[in-house]
Design an enzyme around this catalytic site. Structure first.
Site, PDB file in Angstrom:
ATOM      1  N   ASN A   7       0.870  -1.170   0.000  1.00 59.83           N
ATOM      2  CA  ASN A   7       0.000   0.000   0.000  1.00 59.83           C
ATOM      3  C   ASN A   7       0.911   1.225   0.000  1.00 59.83           C
ATOM      4  O   ASN A   7       1.424   1.634   1.039  1.00 59.83           O
ATOM      5  CB  ASN A   7      -0.888  -0.037   1.254  1.00 59.83           C
ATOM      6  CG  ASN A   7      -1.826   1.146   1.336  1.00 59.83           C
ATOM      7  OD1 ASN A   7      -1.804   2.033   0.490  1.00 59.83           O
ATOM      8  ND2 ASN A   7      -2.650   1.158   2.368  1.00 59.83           N
ATOM      9  N   LYS A  14       3.195   0.767   3.200  1.00 61.04           N
ATOM     10  CA  LYS A  14       2.855  -0.248   4.188  1.00 61.04           C
ATOM     11  C   LYS A  14       2.870  -1.577   3.476  1.00 61.04           C
ATOM     12  O   LYS A  14       2.521  -1.656   2.291  1.00 61.04           O
ATOM     13  CB  LYS A  14       1.438  -0.006   4.726  1.00 61.04           C
ATOM     14  CG  LYS A  14       1.325   1.158   5.664  1.00 61.04           C
ATOM     15  CD  LYS A  14      -0.082   1.178   6.276  1.00 61.04           C
ATOM     16  CE  LYS A  14      -0.453   2.569   6.716  1.00 61.04           C
ATOM     17  NZ  LYS A  14      -1.838   2.905   6.633  1.00 61.04           N
ATOM     18  N   ARG A  93      -2.752  -2.035  -3.251  1.00 65.64           N
ATOM     19  CA  ARG A  93      -3.927  -1.192  -3.030  1.00 65.64           C
ATOM     20  C   ARG A  93      -3.808   0.001  -3.982  1.00 65.64           C
ATOM     21  O   ARG A  93      -2.788   0.692  -3.997  1.00 65.64           O
ATOM     22  CB  ARG A  93      -3.929  -0.705  -1.589  1.00 65.64           C
ATOM     23  CG  ARG A  93      -5.107   0.171  -1.326  1.00 65.64           C
ATOM     24  CD  ARG A  93      -5.073   0.714   0.064  1.00 65.64           C
ATOM     25  NE  ARG A  93      -6.366   1.327   0.357  1.00 65.64           N
ATOM     26  CZ  ARG A  93      -6.686   1.838   1.512  1.00 65.64           C
ATOM     27  NH1 ARG A  93      -5.827   1.801   2.502  1.00 65.64           N
ATOM     28  NH2 ARG A  93      -7.854   2.375   1.692  1.00 65.64           N
ATOM     29  N   HIS A 182     -13.075   3.330   0.202  1.00 66.42           N
ATOM     30  CA  HIS A 182     -13.152   2.286   1.254  1.00 66.42           C
ATOM     31  C   HIS A 182     -13.888   1.045   0.751  1.00 66.42           C
ATOM     32  O   HIS A 182     -14.421   0.266   1.551  1.00 66.42           O
ATOM     33  CB  HIS A 182     -13.939   2.786   2.498  1.00 66.42           C
ATOM     34  CG  HIS A 182     -13.253   3.840   3.290  1.00 66.42           C
ATOM     35  ND1 HIS A 182     -13.954   4.858   3.892  1.00 66.42           N
ATOM     36  CD2 HIS A 182     -11.963   4.011   3.621  1.00 66.42           C
ATOM     37  CE1 HIS A 182     -13.111   5.648   4.547  1.00 66.42           C
ATOM     38  NE2 HIS A 182     -11.894   5.143   4.386  1.00 66.42           N
ATOM     39  N   HIS A 210     -17.986   2.509   7.872  1.00 66.23           N
ATOM     40  CA  HIS A 210     -16.535   2.429   8.080  1.00 66.23           C
ATOM     41  C   HIS A 210     -16.108   3.764   8.694  1.00 66.23           C
ATOM     42  O   HIS A 210     -16.089   4.796   8.016  1.00 66.23           O
ATOM     43  CB  HIS A 210     -15.803   2.177   6.753  1.00 66.23           C
ATOM     44  CG  HIS A 210     -14.316   2.151   6.911  1.00 66.23           C
ATOM     45  ND1 HIS A 210     -13.564   0.994   6.844  1.00 66.23           N
ATOM     46  CD2 HIS A 210     -13.434   3.142   7.184  1.00 66.23           C
ATOM     47  CE1 HIS A 210     -12.297   1.290   7.063  1.00 66.23           C
ATOM     48  NE2 HIS A 210     -12.185   2.581   7.264  1.00 66.23           N
ATOM     49  N   GLY A 212     -13.191   5.757  10.578  1.00 65.78           N
ATOM     50  CA  GLY A 212     -11.794   5.844  11.030  1.00 65.78           C
ATOM     51  C   GLY A 212     -11.382   7.302  10.957  1.00 65.78           C
ATOM     52  O   GLY A 212     -12.198   8.178  11.201  1.00 65.78           O
ATOM     53  N   GLY A 214     -10.640   8.598   8.125  1.00 64.75           N
ATOM     54  CA  GLY A 214     -11.580   8.849   7.032  1.00 64.75           C
ATOM     55  C   GLY A 214     -12.783   7.948   7.282  1.00 64.75           C
ATOM     56  O   GLY A 214     -12.609   6.825   7.742  1.00 64.75           O
ATOM     57  N   ARG A 243     -11.337  15.969   7.907  1.00 64.09           N
ATOM     58  CA  ARG A 243     -12.105  16.395   6.721  1.00 64.09           C
ATOM     59  C   ARG A 243     -13.476  16.908   7.149  1.00 64.09           C
ATOM     60  O   ARG A 243     -14.084  16.366   8.072  1.00 64.09           O
ATOM     61  CB  ARG A 243     -12.289  15.233   5.742  1.00 64.09           C
ATOM     62  CG  ARG A 243     -11.008  14.756   5.106  1.00 64.09           C
ATOM     63  CD  ARG A 243     -11.319  13.822   3.932  1.00 64.09           C
ATOM     64  NE  ARG A 243     -10.115  13.144   3.508  1.00 64.09           N
ATOM     65  CZ  ARG A 243      -9.930  11.827   3.607  1.00 64.09           C
ATOM     66  NH1 ARG A 243     -10.883  11.049   4.087  1.00 64.09           N
ATOM     67  NH2 ARG A 243      -8.805  11.299   3.193  1.00 64.09           N
ATOM     68  N   ASP A 285      -8.510  12.930  17.020  1.00 70.78           N
ATOM     69  CA  ASP A 285      -8.555  11.549  17.505  1.00 70.78           C
ATOM     70  C   ASP A 285      -9.766  11.340  18.411  1.00 70.78           C
ATOM     71  O   ASP A 285      -9.927  12.007  19.427  1.00 70.78           O
ATOM     72  CB  ASP A 285      -7.250  11.257  18.276  1.00 70.78           C
ATOM     73  CG  ASP A 285      -7.087   9.775  18.553  1.00 70.78           C
ATOM     74  OD1 ASP A 285      -7.998   9.178  19.171  1.00 70.78           O
ATOM     75  OD2 ASP A 285      -6.050   9.225  18.151  1.00 70.78           O
ATOM     76  N   ARG A 287     -10.502   9.094  20.519  1.00 70.94           N
ATOM     77  CA  ARG A 287     -10.223   8.763  21.938  1.00 70.94           C
ATOM     78  C   ARG A 287     -10.031  10.018  22.768  1.00 70.94           C
ATOM     79  O   ARG A 287     -10.569  10.145  23.874  1.00 70.94           O
ATOM     80  CB  ARG A 287      -8.948   7.914  22.041  1.00 70.94           C
ATOM     81  CG  ARG A 287      -9.189   6.465  21.803  1.00 70.94           C
ATOM     82  CD  ARG A 287      -7.897   5.743  21.594  1.00 70.94           C
ATOM     83  NE  ARG A 287      -7.241   6.218  20.366  1.00 70.94           N
ATOM     84  CZ  ARG A 287      -6.316   5.543  19.709  1.00 70.94           C
ATOM     85  NH1 ARG A 287      -5.900   4.402  20.163  1.00 70.94           N
ATOM     86  NH2 ARG A 287      -5.800   6.017  18.598  1.00 70.94           N
ATOM     87  N   GLY A 335     -15.473   2.688  14.543  1.00 73.99           N
ATOM     88  CA  GLY A 335     -16.609   1.758  14.527  1.00 73.99           C
ATOM     89  C   GLY A 335     -16.350   0.505  15.349  1.00 73.99           C
ATOM     90  O   GLY A 335     -17.241  -0.022  16.013  1.00 73.99           O
ATOM     91  N   GLU A 387      -8.431  -4.884   5.287  1.00 74.59           N
ATOM     92  CA  GLU A 387      -8.319  -4.583   3.857  1.00 74.59           C
ATOM     93  C   GLU A 387      -7.186  -5.366   3.193  1.00 74.59           C
ATOM     94  O   GLU A 387      -7.300  -5.782   2.044  1.00 74.59           O
ATOM     95  CB  GLU A 387      -8.142  -3.075   3.662  1.00 74.59           C
ATOM     96  CG  GLU A 387      -9.438  -2.337   3.979  1.00 74.59           C
ATOM     97  CD  GLU A 387      -9.277  -0.852   4.224  1.00 74.59           C
ATOM     98  OE1 GLU A 387      -9.537  -0.092   3.301  1.00 74.59           O
ATOM     99  OE2 GLU A 387      -8.900  -0.466   5.343  1.00 74.59           O
TER     100      GLU A 387
HETATM  101  P1  ADP Z   1      -7.571   5.255   9.241  1.00 74.21           P
HETATM  102  O1  ADP Z   1      -8.751   5.868   8.549  1.00 74.21           O
HETATM  103  O2  ADP Z   1      -6.375   6.146   9.276  1.00 74.21           O
HETATM  104  O3  ADP Z   1      -7.290   3.826   8.831  1.00 74.21           O
HETATM  105  P2  ADP Z   1      -8.422   4.022  11.735  1.00 74.21           P
HETATM  106  O4  ADP Z   1      -9.421   3.118  11.120  1.00 74.21           O
HETATM  107  O5  ADP Z   1      -7.195   3.445  12.315  1.00 74.21           O
HETATM  108  O6  ADP Z   1      -8.027   5.216  10.770  1.00 74.21           O
HETATM  109  O7  ADP Z   1      -9.201   4.850  12.884  1.00 74.21           O
HETATM  110  C1  ADP Z   1      -8.603   5.857  13.634  1.00 74.21           C
HETATM  111  C2  ADP Z   1      -9.631   6.374  14.623  1.00 74.21           C
HETATM  112  O8  ADP Z   1     -10.047   5.286  15.470  1.00 74.21           O
HETATM  113  C3  ADP Z   1      -9.119   7.472  15.539  1.00 74.21           C
HETATM  114  O9  ADP Z   1     -10.073   8.513  15.621  1.00 74.21           O
HETATM  115  C4  ADP Z   1      -9.010   6.768  16.885  1.00 74.21           C
HETATM  116  O10 ADP Z   1      -9.245   7.638  17.950  1.00 74.21           O
HETATM  117  C5  ADP Z   1     -10.130   5.756  16.794  1.00 74.21           C
HETATM  118  N1  ADP Z   1      -9.906   4.713  17.812  1.00 74.21           N
HETATM  119  C6  ADP Z   1      -8.948   3.765  17.828  1.00 74.21           C
HETATM  120  N2  ADP Z   1      -9.024   3.048  18.982  1.00 74.21           N
HETATM  121  C7  ADP Z   1     -10.040   3.574  19.702  1.00 74.21           C
HETATM  122  C8  ADP Z   1     -10.626   3.309  20.977  1.00 74.21           C
HETATM  123  N3  ADP Z   1     -10.154   2.346  21.753  1.00 74.21           N
HETATM  124  N4  ADP Z   1     -11.674   4.064  21.379  1.00 74.21           N
HETATM  125  C9  ADP Z   1     -12.154   5.050  20.592  1.00 74.21           C
HETATM  126  N5  ADP Z   1     -11.649   5.361  19.385  1.00 74.21           N
HETATM  127  C10 ADP Z   1     -10.615   4.650  18.949  1.00 74.21           C
END
Ligand code: ADP
Length: 412
Positions: A7, A14, A93, A182, A210, A212, A214, A243, A285, A287, A335, A387
């Site tokens: 990727n 990656k 990818r 995605h 999905h 994340g 994004g 975004r 983020d 979290r 998610g 993925e």
């Molecule tokens: P990407 O789109 O870069 O692949 P990811 O699918 O890794 O991103 O998702 C990143 C998001 O997931 C961040 O906002 C992160 O805070 C959230 N996340 C990861 N672990 C947790 C958790 N334990 N609790 C809440 N959110 C989380």
């Protein structure tokens, strides 16, 4: 069959090496080369049961990055291969397949040309993906390569779902339309969740979320994407990490005038400085925002509420598009892990037939789990996405077919 999954991003790559068979798969190694093009690029490599390998060294381009990967894969201490010839295929990818690709394909000259033609649709990603394909072709010319596109799963959208209400000539001239992204993840979690929930994918009405950095939401009917929230670019749709998601275009022209922004400035604003980061003013983020919300920080609460509200609106819209829904699926970092976001989204969906198990949701993260009560009309599941596994599976299937065809024509 050992498969290398690549990727390639603009300054990173990656990778994973997987041992694939039709009914089983094992991850042998994975890693990341970052800051390609700089004197202090960083290669991190991880295999099960060993400390990770990490070195900083100058890596000036993707070919050198891939060389570094191939070296470590055959290293005495950290390697997982005796010889590079054990790699039977490479899966890439690829961000954008435009209207050319509705499924994964074996890479040949024509495929490379078409991916090149899609570069203007994904100027940050497709050129990097192509660099990876070309570097691999140079380093291992006899190994078949397969391209797996983020967009191809959504090529089944009907025209009225993918058209923008602009002058039709822009679609003809520039392919201005909605593509969606995605795709590999939405397809994977739809299949997985149906298997787990005992639903027939061929008949089920699904909404996959999905979420994340994004995020995108997809309406799936009979295993096919019928609509998705991302559009011409990944900016459209729900609020994301940085975004903006959906935005009145009038805001863009207003800010261009007021702030003196050009196209690059607006691009940066809506892609890098908006979303959860923009609203909260301190983090993209999820979290951090959940923690800050707990300590009473109002703008973190607002950012999370806005994210959940956007997702809920798409669920309502897609339930209408599908004329009902059998299952809502959560995946991606948020998610899979954020019970708070899932709880906010699933509060008040009773009208739709969702009987959400709030107690079970609480504290559940990173597992495949049913989150609705047993009698809920609409099932809700959280499932982990993968993925790279989709890329490896598509690669294995395409290469096996090619090998069988070659063997057959030899016999004839
Ligand atoms: P990407 O789109 O870069 O692949 P990811 O699918 O890794 O991103 O998702 C990143 C998001 O997931 C961040 O906002 C992160 O805070 C959230 N996340 C990861 N672990 C947790 C958790 N334990 N609790 C809440 N959110 C989380």
């Amino acid at each position: 069959m050992k498969i290398l999954v690549l990727n390639c991003g603009s300054s990173s790559l990656k990778y994973q090496v997987l041992e694939m068979s039709p009914n089983d798969n094992t991850l042998l190694a994975k890693g990341l080369v970052e800051r390609i093009g700089s004197p202090n690029a960083c290669h991190t490599h991880k295999i099960d049961g060993k400390d990770k390998y990490q070195v900083e060294k100058p890596i000036s381009n993707h070919t050198e990055g891939i060389k570094s990967v191939l070296d470590i894969l055959t290293d005495k201490e950290y390697g997982v291969l005796k010889d590079l010839s054990e790699i039977e295929a490479v899966g890439h990818r690829v961000a954008h397949g435009g209207e050319y690709f509705f499924k994964s394909v074996a890479v040949d000259e024509e495929v490379v040309e078409k991916i090149e033609k899609c570069c203007e649709l994904a100027p940050l990603h497709n050129p990097a993906n192509l660099t990876g394909i070309k570097a691999m072709a140079k380093l291992m010319p006899d190994v078949p390569q397969v391209a797996v596109f983020d967009t191809s799963f959504h090529q089944s959208m009907p025209d009225y779902a993918y058209m923008y209400a602009l002058d039709y000539s822009y679609y003809e001239k520039y392919k201005i339309r909605r593509f969606g992204f995605h795709g590999t993840s939405h397809k994977f979690v739809a299949e997985k969740a149906c298997k787990l929930a005992g639903l027939d994918l061929g008949k089920a009405k699904l909404i996959t979320c999905h979420l994340g950095n994004g995020s995108s939401i997809t309406a799936i009917e009979g295993g096919r994407s019928v609509d998705t929230s991302m559009g011409f670019t990944p900016v459209e749709g729900v609020t994301m990490g940085t975004r903006s998601g959906n935005l009145d275009v009038g805001v863009v022209t207003f800010l261009m005038e007021k702030e003196g922004l050009d196209a690059a400035g607006i691009n940066n604003l809506v892609n890098k400085q908006s979303g959860l980061q923009g609203i909260s003013g301190f983090s993209s983020d999820c979290r951090d925002l959940v923690d800050a919300e707990k300590s009473g920080y109002k703008r973190a609460e607002l950012a999370l509420a806005k994210l959940a509200y956007d997702i809920k609106k798409y669920i309502g819209a897609y339930a209408a598009v599908l004329n009902g829904v059998d299952m809502i699926v959560f995946t991606g970092g948020i998610g899979e892990n954020s019970d708070r976001v899932r709880e906010l989204v699933c509060t008040g969906l009773e009208y739709l037939g969702v009987d959400f198990d709030f107690a079970k949701n609480n504290g559940t993260r990173g597992v495949d789990v049913e989150l609705s009560k047993p009698k809920s009309k609409v099932k809700v599941w959280a499932v982990t996405t993968n993925e790279e596994l989709v890329i490896a599976t598509d690669t294995m299937n395409i290469v096996t077919e090619m090998q069988e065809r070659a063997a057959q024509s030899e016999n004839n």
